[in-house]
Structures are given as structure tokens and as C-alpha cells.
Design an enzyme around this catalytic site. Structure first.
Site, PDB file in Angstrom:
ATOM      1  N   TYR A  65      -3.057  11.423   1.327  1.00  0.00           N
ATOM      2  CA  TYR A  65      -3.563  11.188  -0.045  1.00  0.00           C
ATOM      3  C   TYR A  65      -3.707  12.836  -0.719  1.00  0.00           C
ATOM      4  CZ  TYR A  65      -5.306   6.788   0.757  1.00  0.00           C
ATOM      5  OH  TYR A  65      -5.338   5.451   1.032  1.00  0.00           O
TER       6      TYR A  65
ATOM      7  N   HIS B 288      -4.328  -7.532   0.277  1.00  0.00           N
ATOM      8  CA  HIS B 288      -3.560  -6.376   0.312  1.00  0.00           C
ATOM      9  C   HIS B 288      -2.769  -6.060   1.514  1.00  0.00           C
ATOM     10  CE1 HIS B 288      -3.387  -2.203  -1.412  1.00  0.00           C
ATOM     11  NE2 HIS B 288      -3.553  -1.743  -0.089  1.00  0.00           N
TER      12      HIS B 288
ATOM     13  N   ASP C 207       0.811  -1.224   0.030  1.00  0.00           N
ATOM     14  CA  ASP C 207      -0.038   0.102  -0.060  1.00  0.00           C
ATOM     15  C   ASP C 207       0.920   1.372   0.035  1.00  0.00           C
ATOM     16  OD1 ASP C 207      -3.022   0.728   0.487  1.00  0.00           O
ATOM     17  OD2 ASP C 207      -2.022   2.176   1.660  1.00  0.00           O
TER      18      ASP C 207
END
Length: 395
Positions: free
Chosen positions: A321, A373, A184
Site C-alpha cells: 500500500y 470480494h 483486489d
């Protein structure tokens, strides 16, 4: 460890959450105001009402934070100021001679908690089916704004800056030769470390490769048709379909990347925070069933969400982000030795052909039978085996 000045000192770190904070959390969970049930029979509208209600019931009535807290406290924690910000990290040195230093970076919506299952097998391999020659000294930092690390008070803490901070951290710990791993956000930061090529970094391992050829990445990210002159193998076609789905369902990333401060409700409501993290567009966090899926349980899920709540890091973590300007999956020009593990339930299954193009020094490529993930969290035994095998040539 280097402690040449007070500003760069590596300091022991301890934490304590009083019972009053846990009582308040339970009260907030019980006082949740619920929306009506979704109008569909699948998860296309987000976390189903029944799923989040069952998780909330368990959170308020049965879940015990003190269990994971004890596991955390059993490990050595430290903090050091880098570039004006306190960086928290777990640092476990192996008892085995010639252990290889390894820095492992978590992602979102996870934390150092998602990496706890690999600590003992990597640092003490002889007690977990390995050889002494497989031993690692392990460094597990909390990203800025996550967990126990400091929260940036000004813009600038993007993945490139974090990568430079991690190199400084390893230097400060007197590690002159080391390797790095991530998934990630951790994968992006680890690859950026390799691009920056700090002194001492021997190579990297990633379980979420940034290996998509640039013109394909640009087309997919923009929602444009793929270049007509390109031909794809069956393996590449599957990856393209997966990537197309990801880019159409990363609404959570767009929200955090554009207006993170508008998500203040996540800092006000623990149930809201949980529902956001459990949404179907998020990186494969399983539903809150009693047994969980992919090797995770309800306690695993709540351990992580509760850490976000107790440290009030929902918004400070989301800002990463907003800070990011680098592509998620596009090849970055990594020249250092790179190991790739492809788990079947990852956001996309990286074709070997793409990995060979993206990493000219590809030292390991393996497709696993299960795992998603967060493989260190979901399938720690498989993950540990991959780390031991894939990085062996760099010792």
C-alpha cells in the site's frame, strides 16, 4: 521450464513449520490482553470483542493448521529469482492437450490459500463438470512480501514492477501465449500487465475492474463533489454510492499506505493481526461465526491468517500500500481483450457502461447473483464457470 542460469533457475520449493511454532502461536493467542467491549451495537468501531474472542478460542483450542498445510503440500511449489527477489508460485500443468496457461494473482488480506479451491476444476475440468477444451495450466504466485515469496529489502516493488515480474515468470516457464486473472491487488496487477502488453499476453479477466471514469475517480478519491455536468444512469448511481462508501471507510489502506512500519503490533500479536484483518472496513472477510458467511468457514479464515503469522508477513505485505501510486478503481487504458465478472458484494458493482468505456475490447460482462470480494474463495464453482466462459474466445 527455462533454467539457463543459476540466477534465473526455477527451483522446487518446500516448506515446513515445526510444531513448536504452532505451540507458540497457541500460547500467544491464549495470552491475549483484551480491551473492553465496544460501546456500540454494530461494527462501526471495528471487530466486535465477542467475535474476536470466539475466533481466538477456536484458534487456540480446535483449529488445526496441518489440514491446510497438507492441501498446500499436495501441490507443486516452485521459486525463482526475479529482479533480485525470490518469487514463490504454485504451478499445476493440466493433463489435457491444448490447455491455456493462466496466471492468477491474489490480493490483501489474502494469499495463495484463497485460490486453492479453483486449482483442480481449472486444471482438470472433465473431473469437475467441464470439457477438456476448458483446461488451463495454472500459475499462482505469491506477491512480493506475501506468503513464501521474498520480502523486499528496498523500495520499488510497486504494482507496476510486480506486473513486469509476472510477465518474466510466464516467459521463464516457456509460456508463449497466456491469459491473466486477478481480484483486489491481483486485479490491479493484472490490468497493469495488460497496459504493459508483454509478448504472449492474450487478454485478462478481472473481478474488481478499474473502470471508473477518471474525473469521477479523482473527485471521489479527494472527497470532492462530482462534476455537475455529468448525468448518471440508475446502475451508475448505485456504483457511485458504493464507491463513496468505500473511500470513506478505507482507513486500513490509509494506515498501511502511510505508516506500515508503525503496525508492528500485527507482527507481535496474532490476535491483533486477526482483529485487523476482520475489521468492517476490510475487503469482505466474514465474521468468525461457526458456519461463516459467503461460503467461508472459520477454518478458511484462520488458514489465511495463520499463513500470514507463520511467515511473519503482516508488515512486508502492508508495504504494498505504501509502494502504490496508482488509483484503485480509475480506468487505466487497457487495450487488450478484457473479461469482467461483477459479483454483487464486491466493493462496487461495475456498470456495463463504464466497463465498455474502460475496456474497448470487452469480450465478456456478467453480473452474478452471489459472491463478494474474493469469489474464487467464497464461490469457487461460480468463479470457475466465469473463467471458463469468459476466456473461451481467447483460446
Amino acid at each position: 521450464m527455462s533454467t539457463t542460469s543459476e540466477g534465473t533457475a526455477v527451483r522446487p520449493f518446500a516448506f515446513e513449520f515445526p510444531e513448536s511454532e504452532l505451540d507458540e502461536l497457541r500460547q500467544r493467542v491464549r495470552a491475549a490482553r483484551w480491551p473492553e467491549k465496544e460501546t456500540v451495537s454494530d461494527q462501526s468501531q471495528g471487530t466486535p470483542l465477542a467475535t474476536i474472542q470466539e475466533l481466538a478460542r477456536y484458534w487456540a483450542e480446535e483449529y488445526d493448521w496441518r489440514n491446510i498445510e497438507a492441501k498446500l503440500k499436495a501441490l507443486p511449489h516452485f521459486v525463482t529469482e526475479i529482479d533480485g527477489l525470490d518469487i514463490h508460485f504454485i504451478h499445476v500443468r493440466s493433463r489435457h492437450e491444448n490447455a491455456l496457461p493462466l496466471i492468477v494473482t491474489h490480493g490483501w488480506p489474502s494469499s495463495v490459500i484463497a485460490l486453492l479451491k479453483i486449482v483442480e476444476p481449472l486444471t482438470d475440468p472433465t473431473a469437475h463438470g467441464g470439457d477438456a477444451s476448458d483446461a488451463f495450466h495454472l500459475v499462482i504466485p505469491s506477491m512480493p512480501g506475501y506468503g513464501f515469496s521474498g520480502k523486499p529489502t528496498a523500495p520499488g516493488w510497486n504494482p507496476e514492477r510486480i506486473a513486469r515480474a509476472w510477465a518474466e515468470l510466464m516467459k521463464r516457464l516457456d509460456y508463449t501465449k497466456y491469459v491473466a486473472q486477478g481480484g483486489d491487488w491481483g486485479a490491479i496487477i493484472t490490468e497493469l500487465m495488460a497496459v504493459q502488453e508483454p509478448e504472449g499476453l492474450l487478454g485478462i479477466h478481472t473481478n474488481m475492474p478499474s473502470a471508473v471514469p477518471p474525473e469521477i475517480e479523482q473527485a471521489l478519491a479527494a472527497g470532492n463533489p462530482l462534476p455537475s455536468h455529468l448525468q448518471f444512469t440508475e446502475e451508475e448511481s448505485v456504483a457511485l454510492e458504493q464507491l463513496g462508501f468505500v473511500y470513506q471507510h478505507v482507513h486500513y489502506a490509509y494506515m498501511m499506505g502511510s505508516l506500515p512500519q508503525s503496525l508492528t503490533a500485527l507482527a507481535d500479536s496474532p490476535v491483533g493481526l486477526a482483529a485487523f484483518m476482520l475489521g468492517p472496513g476490510l475487503p469482505l472477510i466474514p465474521e468468525a461465526s461457526p458456519e461463516g458467511t459467503d461460503g467461508l468457514t472459520r477454518d478458511d479464515i484462520l488458514d489465511n491468517i495463520t499463513l500470514f503469522w507463520l511467515t511473519n508477513t503482516a508488515i512486508s505485505a502492508a508495504r504494498l500500500y505504501w509502494e502504490n501510486k496508482t488509483p484503485f478503481f480509475g480506468a487505466r487504458g487497457v487495450a487488450l481483450p478484457t473479461a469482467v465478472s461483477v459479483f454483487p458484494d464486491e466493493l462496487y458493482e461495475t456498470p456495463k457502461s463504464w466497463a465498455e468505456q474502460a475496456y474497448p475490447q470487452l469480450i465478456h460482462y456478467n453480473r452474478l447473483e452471489k459472491g463478494g470480494h474474493f469469489p474464487a474463495w467464497e464461490q469457487p464453482e461460480l468463479f470457475v464457470k466465469e473463467i471458463r466462459t469468459s476466456l473461451r474466445s481467447l483460446r
